[in-house]
Design a protein around this motif. Structure first.
Motif, PDB file in Angstrom:
ATOM      1  N   GLU A  87       8.581   0.105 -34.871  1.00 35.57           N
ATOM      2  CA  GLU A  87       8.712   1.427 -35.446  1.00 35.57           C
ATOM      3  C   GLU A  87       7.331   1.888 -36.145  1.00 35.57           C
ATOM      4  OE1 GLU A  87      11.715   4.316 -37.983  1.00 35.57           O
ATOM      5  OE2 GLU A  87      11.846   2.040 -38.177  1.00 35.57           O
TER       6      GLU A  87
ATOM      7  N   SER B 221       8.208   6.754 -35.495  1.00 35.67           N
ATOM      8  CA  SER B 221       9.570   7.028 -35.721  1.00 35.67           C
ATOM      9  C   SER B 221      10.433   7.531 -34.778  1.00 35.67           C
ATOM     10  CB  SER B 221      10.064   7.683 -37.173  1.00 35.67           C
ATOM     11  OG  SER B 221       9.676   6.732 -38.045  1.00 35.67           O
TER      12      SER B 221
ATOM     13  N   SER C   1      12.948   5.889 -32.006  1.00 35.84           N
ATOM     14  CA  SER C   1      14.346   6.665 -31.850  1.00 35.84           C
ATOM     15  C   SER C   1      14.798   7.042 -30.495  1.00 35.84           C
ATOM     16  CB  SER C   1      14.758   7.768 -32.628  1.00 35.84           C
ATOM     17  OG  SER C   1      13.946   8.996 -32.096  1.00 35.84           O
TER      18      SER C   1
ATOM     19  N   THR D 295      16.427   2.387 -30.232  1.00 38.22           N
ATOM     20  CA  THR D 295      17.430   2.373 -30.941  1.00 38.22           C
ATOM     21  C   THR D 295      18.903   1.687 -30.366  1.00 38.22           C
ATOM     22  OG1 THR D 295      17.998   4.795 -30.305  1.00 38.22           O
ATOM     23  CG2 THR D 295      17.063   4.253 -32.488  1.00 38.22           C
TER      24      THR D 295
ATOM     25  N   VAL E  21      22.289   6.023 -31.818  1.00 37.45           N
ATOM     26  CA  VAL E  21      20.952   5.443 -32.500  1.00 37.45           C
ATOM     27  C   VAL E  21      21.631   4.850 -33.777  1.00 37.45           C
ATOM     28  CG1 VAL E  21      19.605   7.613 -31.835  1.00 37.45           C
ATOM     29  CG2 VAL E  21      21.133   7.631 -33.901  1.00 37.45           C
TER      30      VAL E  21
ATOM     31  N   SER F   9      24.850   9.906 -33.133  1.00 40.80           N
ATOM     32  CA  SER F   9      23.569  10.464 -34.023  1.00 40.80           C
ATOM     33  C   SER F   9      23.884  11.694 -34.707  1.00 40.80           C
ATOM     34  CB  SER F   9      22.614  10.759 -32.779  1.00 40.80           C
ATOM     35  OG  SER F   9      21.379  11.480 -33.480  1.00 40.80           O
TER      36      SER F   9
ATOM     37  N   ARG G  94      18.221  14.152 -32.167  1.00 40.85           N
ATOM     38  CA  ARG G  94      17.019  13.449 -31.340  1.00 40.85           C
ATOM     39  C   ARG G  94      17.570  13.169 -30.058  1.00 40.85           C
ATOM     40  NH1 ARG G  94      13.581   9.589 -35.568  1.00 40.85           N
ATOM     41  NH2 ARG G  94      12.892  11.352 -37.069  1.00 40.85           N
TER      42      ARG G  94
END
Length: 548
Positions: free
Chosen positions: A72, A77, A81, A85, A151, A179, A183
């Motif tokens: 990550e 990030s 993701s 994830t 995620v 989630s 995202r």
């Protein structure tokens, strides 16, 4: 830094963050540097330090969590993701990092874009000789299929006082949960690519629209509604659009889901009082693709929520792609407000594949299975399977299985298994295939032609000589002769003709028209678009066989 007083021990920063050890997990080593502080002579103003190495233990799951954190940090990030994830990390033998992903598409993307980062993270944790293995495991994405986006817990959920990143148990086990940050993610695995879509006259407009919709920055606020019978390629187009959008723009917020999935998520959001998070996630998307949107029919509250999300996405310049078995006007009960918004966009019918397209589809499917079709086998399959591509896939799968059972099955010089007419006839004469071809009733043919042309049953059976009515009447007679076992006199009695000579003439003229003007387009009833005569015959035949 903790000092235990004169002659005590203070703890320097560890090489790797230490997490809580779960009971029953296999430990692994981790090294800390400890400095022993000795009191110095009075007035010297210094201390004497001595260093020693102390080895403690770290579980494999915690080591995977450390590797995940390193990945990550390297990829960022946001990209983490999107692509990591829904993966699962495992350590084999202490020197191999196994990365399990839910689909071949994800494996291909990670392998092409993040190999270096994976290797560096594994080497930092497992040593320079560490190896990285990518493996497709459909079970990894099972939890994600029940939620729209899979995620793990947000990275900024909080950290302990000692600065060690807080890692959830779900993340350590590779599990997934819904989630709430809006995202990118796709609830269901993207199996299809636009590059593999077989294009013909029956679907070239739909394919062109799909390719245009997948181009980033080309159009904003675009809405496309694909409709057509089952198995004609609508799901392929939707998933292909999502996959290509992510190829062009990896940081795009893309979601592929189904009408049922959307409904279940909406109900869960209300039940657990997370409606705001649900709306925030859906309405921040750049592309929303909903398959089987007709599932929303009759669900007033869900339709209302989808309508508001529809408006929010359009205002934000996002793209909305939908697919249904029926034209928006024919989805009942579908709210008028939702119908009007669907009609405001591009509504495209994905028609059943015509003969040339079916031949190319069967050839491509056979090549994927390493099969070679000989002796007119392709033509036999093309003539028998006239509608659903899924049926063609199933037929070739069974042919492959039958060929494997043959002790004397032959291979060509390329190692491909040869499929001949004997196997195909064995397939077509199997009980399953015989059972699916129940006798076709004359009323079925009359009703199907009547609906497609928008001409009343009584007019087709009557004596009016208007061109469109005569065409529909002749087509019914031709199909009755080809699809049923009725004789010419029996057809004449059903069509209320005084004698069978008129039926003979109508069938002969239709055969001549098919030969000379098979590609001439015919006007059909709304919402059907004009289509060539050969395609109309194929469509009617397929629909009748589905109902039989």
């Amino acid at each position: 830094m903790l000092c235990l007083g004169a002659g005590g021990i203070e703890l320097a920063e560890p090489c790797i963050a230490l997490h809580h050890l779960d009971q029953g997990t296999e430990p692994g080593p981790i090294t800390f540097t400890l400095r022993q502080v000795r009191p110095a002579p009075m007035g010297s103003g210094r201390t004497d330090e001595g260093e020693s190495q102390v080895t403690t233990l770290l579980s494999p799951s915690d080591r995977c969590a450390c590797i995940a954190k390193r990945i990550e940090d390297q990829v960022g990030s946001h990209r983490y993701s999107m692509w990591f994830t829904s993966t699962r990390l495992n350590i084999d033998g202490g020197k191999r990092l196994r990365v399990e992903v839910p689909s071949a598409f994800v494996a291909d993307w990670i392998g092409r874009n993040f190999t270096e980062q994976l290797q560096c993270a594994a080497a930092d944790e497992l040593g320079e000789q560490a190896e990285v293995e990518l493996r497709v495991n459909a079970e990894v994405g099972e939890d994600g299929r029940d939620q729209a986006v899979a995620v793990t817990e947000a990275h900024d959920a909080g950290t302990p006082r000692n600065g060690t990143p807080k890692t959830s148990a779900a993340k350590l086990r590779g599990e997934a949960r819904p989630s709430e940050n809006g995202r990118n993610g796709h609830a269901l695995p993207l199996r299809y690519r636009l590059e593999h879509f077989v294009v013909g006259k029956c679907n070239e407009l739909a394919h062109a629209a799909a390719c245009r919709a997948a181009e980033p920055g080309r159009l904003t606020g675009e809405t496309i509604f694909f409709h057509g019978l089952c198995g004609v390629g609508k799901t392929h187009l939707l998933q292909g659009i999502c996959a290509r959008m992510l190829e062009h723009k990896p940081d795009a917020h893309v979601l592929y889901t189904t009408g049922e999935q959307f409904t279940n998520e909406y109900i869960q959001a209300i039940r657990f009082q997370k409606l705001d998070a649900f709306r925030r996630r859906i309405r921040r998307l750049d592309l929303l693709a909903i398959d089987d949107v007709h599932f929303l029919a009759g669900r007033e509250k869900t339709q209302q929520e989808f309508l508001h999300s529809f408006d929010a996405l359009e205002l934000a310049g996002s793209r909305l792609i939908m697919a249904s078995d029926h034209h928006p006007r024919l989805v009942e009960p579908f709210g008028e407000a939702l119908i009007s918004r669907c009609l405001r966009g591009l509504v495209i019918e994905v028609k059943p594949p015509d003969q040339p397209t079916r031949r190319r589809i069967i050839t491509q499917l056979a090549q994927r299975r390493n099969l070679e079709l000989r002796d007119g086998v392709g033509d036999l399959l093309v003539s028998h399977y006239q509608g659903s591509v899924r049926e063609m896939e199933g037929a070739l799968t069974k042919l492959e299985a039958l060929a494997m059972l043959q002790a004397d099955s032959t291979h060509n010089g390329d190692g491909r298994r040869v499929i001949g007419q004997v196997l195909v006839r064995q397939l077509l004469e199997s009980p399953q295939q015989v059972g699916r071809s129940r006798p076709i009733r004359p009323e079925q043919v009359l009703r199907t032609v009547s609906d497609l042309f928008g001409i009343a049953r009584e007019q087709i059976l009557g004596n009016r000589r208007q061109a469109q009515i005569v065409l529909a009447r002749s087509l019914v007679m031709y199909l009755l002769r080809k699809l049923t076992h009725l004789s010419y006199p029996e057809i004449a009695r059903f069509m209320k003709r005084p004698g069978h000579s008129g039926v003979l003439t109508a069938v002969a003229r239709m055969e001549e028209r098919i030969k000379d003007k098979g590609l001439e387009k015919l006007q059909l009833a709304a919402p059907h678009e004009p289509a060539p005569l050969l395609e109309v015959i194929d469509r009617i035949t397929y629909q009748i066989q589905r109902e039989s």
